[in-house]
Design an enzyme around this catalytic site. Structure first.
Site, PDB file in Angstrom:
ATOM      1  N   ARG A 168      -4.554  33.620 -16.829  1.00 49.38           N
ATOM      2  CA  ARG A 168      -5.014  34.637 -15.882  1.00 49.38           C
ATOM      3  C   ARG A 168      -4.102  35.864 -15.957  1.00 49.38           C
ATOM      4  O   ARG A 168      -2.889  35.753 -15.780  1.00 49.38           O
ATOM      5  CB  ARG A 168      -5.008  34.057 -14.477  1.00 49.38           C
ATOM      6  CG  ARG A 168      -5.269  35.053 -13.336  1.00 49.38           C
ATOM      7  CD  ARG A 168      -6.676  35.576 -13.348  1.00 49.38           C
ATOM      8  NE  ARG A 168      -6.964  36.290 -12.105  1.00 49.38           N
ATOM      9  CZ  ARG A 168      -8.011  37.069 -11.931  1.00 49.38           C
ATOM     10  NH1 ARG A 168      -8.878  37.243 -12.930  1.00 49.38           N
ATOM     11  NH2 ARG A 168      -8.218  37.666 -10.771  1.00 49.38           N
ATOM     12  N   GLN A 202       7.382  36.307 -10.462  1.00 47.85           N
ATOM     13  CA  GLN A 202       8.149  35.271  -9.773  1.00 47.85           C
ATOM     14  C   GLN A 202       7.377  34.665  -8.607  1.00 47.85           C
ATOM     15  O   GLN A 202       7.576  33.488  -8.270  1.00 47.85           O
ATOM     16  CB  GLN A 202       9.478  35.842  -9.264  1.00 47.85           C
ATOM     17  CG  GLN A 202      10.525  36.008 -10.358  1.00 47.85           C
ATOM     18  CD  GLN A 202      11.881  36.368  -9.789  1.00 47.85           C
ATOM     19  OE1 GLN A 202      12.013  36.673  -8.605  1.00 47.85           O
ATOM     20  NE2 GLN A 202      12.897  36.336 -10.626  1.00 47.85           N
ATOM     21  N   GLU A 235       0.825  -1.208   0.000  1.00 49.08           N
ATOM     22  CA  GLU A 235       0.000   0.000   0.000  1.00 49.08           C
ATOM     23  C   GLU A 235       0.859   1.259   0.000  1.00 49.08           C
ATOM     24  O   GLU A 235       0.610   2.201  -0.765  1.00 49.08           O
ATOM     25  CB  GLU A 235      -0.942  -0.008   1.202  1.00 49.08           C
ATOM     26  CG  GLU A 235      -1.893   1.186   1.228  1.00 49.08           C
ATOM     27  CD  GLU A 235      -3.040   1.012   2.200  1.00 49.08           C
ATOM     28  OE1 GLU A 235      -3.869   0.104   1.968  1.00 49.08           O
ATOM     29  OE2 GLU A 235      -3.106   1.778   3.183  1.00 49.08           O
TER      30      GLU A 235
END
Length: 376
Positions: free
Chosen positions: A265, A276, A239
């Site tokens: 955007r 940055q 797992e």
């Protein structure tokens, strides 16, 4: 050392990724459906590492992880990815490796085909990280065992047809006093609670499971009496090495979303990706993703070769889960106000990532394992 995946691996990854984009829609806002589970099974995801003679694909750990990664990248319902992974790795793997021949084939065929859903019932209220405090008991009665006790958090529980569970058969035996069982839902005395309301992973239902003088055939015992703790650790190795590949896939999809958003955007007359504050955040997201991916692949590689993989799996589990949470927080920040709204899916990524630091052994426990491995 070769970091390339083969042509066959790439083909399988691409096929699962393409199919996964059509999965998960039925469970939005609710738990997965049986129809959805069968659709996942048709892609082969419920039997990835199960034997081919029982309907599985017979893959090793790394190939299984690559498929789960593709699933997590393509499917926006991480709860479904988690549900399938838990079914396969925490339940089907111990049945594959420790069930008696008379029930092994029957169960594995159903688990592979998607006709059966499996749940892992280990955690108890007083025995979460400390599995040595299990209070559920199993007493031999002829060709049956009588199980009593309650498990507090069984993923897939409300939908499960078979429960892999662990109970004390020798109270004085400590680590060697626990035994594993594959309990059919039809067993007398098995009671499944109502689904929990959870923060995330909503399409994977979880519940309590109660055993009240529950009669389980001795043929459904996994391994020998007293092997339960070792069987559980074996399943957790698979797992921790493979399940978290689903979060690698989530981070890959999430990163692509953030890059596309940063390009489109615009603020102050230019795309926000030119600032940055955004570009460096995305670069850090990429760094976390690739570092955790490599640790996960290495853990799977060691598991496939039969080498000691315990520390590697713990390193991978911590790295992937913490990267998933950190990247999801960054994604919300990059998307701003829209990232806080449900339609973008960004806030869901955060909610789905938070529990990854808790299940499969908390990250605090994983750090204890790592500390012991380095000699502390």
């Amino acid at each position: 050392m070769d970091f390339d995946i083969s042509t066959a691996q790439k083909k399988r990854y691409d096929e699962i990724f393409a199919a996964a984009r059509d999965l998960g829609h039925a469970s939005v806002g609710g738990h997965f459906t049986r129809e959805e589970w069968r659709a996942v099974a048709c892609v082969g995801l419920t039997g990835l590492c199960l034997p081919a003679e029982h309907g599985g694909t017979g893959l090793g750990a790394l190939d299984t992880a690559l498929c789960i990664e593709a699933f997590g990248r393509g499917c926006s319902e991480t709860g479904l990815v988690f549900a399938v992974s838990a079914h396969l790795l925490a339940c089907a793997v111990p049945i594959r490796d420790f069930a008696a021949d008379e029930v092994r084939g029957q169960l594995l065929t159903g688990l592979s085909s998607g006709e059966l859903v499996a749940a892992n019932a280990m955690t108890e209220d007083g025995a979460g990280s400390d599995v040595g405090l299990l209070t559920a008991t199993a007493v031999r009665d002829g060709d049956m065992y009588i199980l009593d006790g309650e498990k507090s958090f069984a993923s897939n529980g409300p939908m499960a047809d078979v429960f892999v569970t662990y109970a004390v058969t020798d109270p004085a035996g400590g680590f060697l006093g626990v035994t594993a069982f594959a309990v059919p839902r039809t067993a007398d005395g098995l009671k499944v609670g109502d689904p929990f309301e959870k923060m995330g992973l909503g399409s994977c239902p979880a519940s309590r499971v109660r055993f009240q003088s529950c009669r389980v055939p001795a043929s459904h015992r996994l391994g020998e009496e007293g092997q339960g703790s070792a069987i559980f650790q074996h399943s957790m190795g698979w797992e921790r090495a493979c399940l978290f590949a689903g979060y690698v896939g989530l981070m890959e999809r999430q990163l692509q979303q953030c890059v596309e958003h940063a390009r489109s955007r615009r603020q102050f007359g230019r795309p926000i990706g030119e600032f940055q504050a955004i570009s460096h955040r995305i670069a850090t997201m990429r760094q976390r993703l690739e570092a955790s991916r490599l640790l996960l692949y290495r853990a799977c590689w060691l598991l496939d070769r039969g080498r000691d993989h315990v520390e590697a799996a713990s390193l991978a589990k911590v790295a992937v889960s913490e990267a998933a949470v950190a990247n999801s927080l960054d994604a919300v920040q990059i998307f701003g106000g829209s990232g806080y709204l449900t339609p973008t899916g960004v806030e869901q990524q955060l909610r789905d990532s938070v529990p990854s630091t808790i299940f499969s052994g908390t990250n605090e426990i994983q750090r204890e394992i790592i500390a012991r491995a380095v000699g502390l």
